[in-house]
Design a protein around this motif. Structure first.
Motif, PDB file in Angstrom:
ATOM      1  N   PRO A  30       0.843  -1.194   0.000  1.00 12.87           N
ATOM      2  CA  PRO A  30       0.000   0.000   0.000  1.00 12.87           C
ATOM      3  C   PRO A  30       0.877   1.243   0.000  1.00 12.87           C
ATOM      4  O   PRO A  30       1.967   1.260   0.569  1.00 12.87           O
ATOM      5  N   LEU A  78       1.147   6.700   3.185  1.00 12.73           N
ATOM      6  CA  LEU A  78       0.398   7.950   3.280  1.00 12.73           C
ATOM      7  C   LEU A  78       0.995   8.860   4.343  1.00 12.73           C
ATOM      8  O   LEU A  78       1.530   8.383   5.340  1.00 12.73           O
ATOM      9  N   GLU A 135      -3.073  12.498   4.997  1.00 11.50           N
ATOM     10  CA  GLU A 135      -3.730  11.630   4.013  1.00 11.50           C
ATOM     11  C   GLU A 135      -4.395  10.445   4.704  1.00 11.50           C
ATOM     12  O   GLU A 135      -5.494  10.038   4.332  1.00 11.50           O
ATOM     13  N   THR A 136      -3.743   9.908   5.723  1.00 16.19           N
ATOM     14  CA  THR A 136      -4.314   8.779   6.459  1.00 16.19           C
ATOM     15  C   THR A 136      -5.627   9.183   7.113  1.00 16.19           C
ATOM     16  O   THR A 136      -6.605   8.435   7.077  1.00 16.19           O
ATOM     17  N   VAL A 148      -8.436   9.632   4.364  1.00 16.99           N
ATOM     18  CA  VAL A 148      -8.716   8.544   3.430  1.00 16.99           C
ATOM     19  C   VAL A 148     -10.055   7.849   3.703  1.00 16.99           C
ATOM     20  O   VAL A 148     -10.599   7.202   2.823  1.00 16.99           O
ATOM     21  N   THR A 149     -10.611   8.000   4.889  1.00 17.92           N
ATOM     22  CA  THR A 149     -11.846   7.298   5.233  1.00 17.92           C
ATOM     23  C   THR A 149     -12.663   8.114   6.229  1.00 17.92           C
ATOM     24  O   THR A 149     -12.100   8.909   6.978  1.00 17.92           O
ATOM     25  N   TRP A 192     -14.647   8.346   9.783  1.00 18.23           N
ATOM     26  CA  TRP A 192     -14.347   7.721  11.071  1.00 18.23           C
ATOM     27  C   TRP A 192     -15.572   7.743  11.980  1.00 18.23           C
ATOM     28  O   TRP A 192     -16.347   8.692  11.956  1.00 18.23           O
ATOM     29  N   THR A 230      -3.568   5.101  11.996  1.00 15.79           N
ATOM     30  CA  THR A 230      -3.333   4.125  10.934  1.00 15.79           C
ATOM     31  C   THR A 230      -4.590   4.094  10.073  1.00 15.79           C
ATOM     32  O   THR A 230      -5.582   4.773  10.382  1.00 15.79           O
ATOM     33  N   ARG A 231      -4.582   3.282   9.057  1.00 11.80           N
ATOM     34  CA  ARG A 231      -5.792   3.136   8.238  1.00 11.80           C
ATOM     35  C   ARG A 231      -6.898   2.418   9.000  1.00 11.80           C
ATOM     36  O   ARG A 231      -8.054   2.485   8.623  1.00 11.80           O
ATOM     37  N   GLN A 232      -6.555   1.734  10.092  1.00 12.32           N
ATOM     38  CA  GLN A 232      -7.540   0.976  10.863  1.00 12.32           C
ATOM     39  C   GLN A 232      -7.985   1.666  12.149  1.00 12.32           C
ATOM     40  O   GLN A 232      -8.993   1.284  12.741  1.00 12.32           O
ATOM     41  N   THR A 259     -12.725   4.182  14.436  1.00 13.81           N
ATOM     42  CA  THR A 259     -12.399   3.194  13.410  1.00 13.81           C
ATOM     43  C   THR A 259     -13.091   3.612  12.117  1.00 13.81           C
ATOM     44  O   THR A 259     -14.083   4.360  12.150  1.00 13.81           O
ATOM     45  N   PRO A 260     -12.589   3.134  10.985  1.00 15.39           N
ATOM     46  CA  PRO A 260     -13.224   3.490   9.704  1.00 15.39           C
ATOM     47  C   PRO A 260     -14.685   3.044   9.684  1.00 15.39           C
ATOM     48  O   PRO A 260     -15.056   2.039  10.296  1.00 15.39           O
TER      49      PRO A 260
END
Length: 162
Positions: free
Chosen positions: A33, A36, A40-41, A44-45, A47, A129-131, A153-154
């Motif tokens: 991946p 980021l 950006e992290t 990206v999603t 929350w 993090t992404r998670q 969390t996302p």
């Protein structure tokens, strides 16, 4: 002689075809991946606040008065703007946001509908993090031994319409 030419031509075509197709660009089934930046992290999603913990590591109910104001859905856009909603989709706040380059702090500048600044809040990021996105709040800024970590969390929750 004609048959030898045909066989030689067919063999040459077969070899060329094999070389051509075996040299096609290799595809990586598990690409790494993209690394980021912290901003950006965060962007990206969407929350959702899914937990809170106190300084003892104990879970704190999301309705607890110490954390309730920090619970909801957050939508951080790459253009540096954000909107937040309560878990019942009622509007909470909107404005501008930034994350420090080292990923250690997040700043939000909440604004009213006219664009006037209501308040600025800087929080320490403990996980990004992404998670998971977790930041720390202090009920008393002069006492850093008592704190609450707000854990997000996302989510796939669509941003409510204003």
């Amino acid at each position: 002689m004609k048959n030898l030419k045909k066989v030689t031509t067919l063999l040459l075509l077969a070899v060329c075809s094999t070389i051509l197709f075996s040299c096609s660009k290799d595809k990586d089934d598990n690409p790494e991946p993209k690394q980021l930046t912290p901003a950006e992290t965060l962007a990206v999603t969407p929350w959702e606040t899914t937990n809170a913990k106190n300084n003892k590591g104990e879970n704190v109910a999301l309705k607890d008065a110490n954390v309730a104001n920090f619970v909801g859905f957050a939508y951080f856009r790459a253009d540096g703007t954000f909107t937040m909603y309560n878990l019942d989709d009622s509007p909470k706040m909107h404005g501008d946001w930034t994350v420090s380059a080292d990923g250690k702090t997040r700043t939000i500048v909440a604004k009213n509908d006219a664009g006037a600044v209501l308040f600025t809040r800087v929080v320490d990021i403990t996980v990004l993090t992404r998670q998971e996105f977790t930041y720390r709040i202090y009920p008393d800024n002069n006492n850093k031994t008592v704190y609450f970590d707000i854990i997000h969390t996302p989510t796939t929750h669509a941003e409510p319409k204003k």
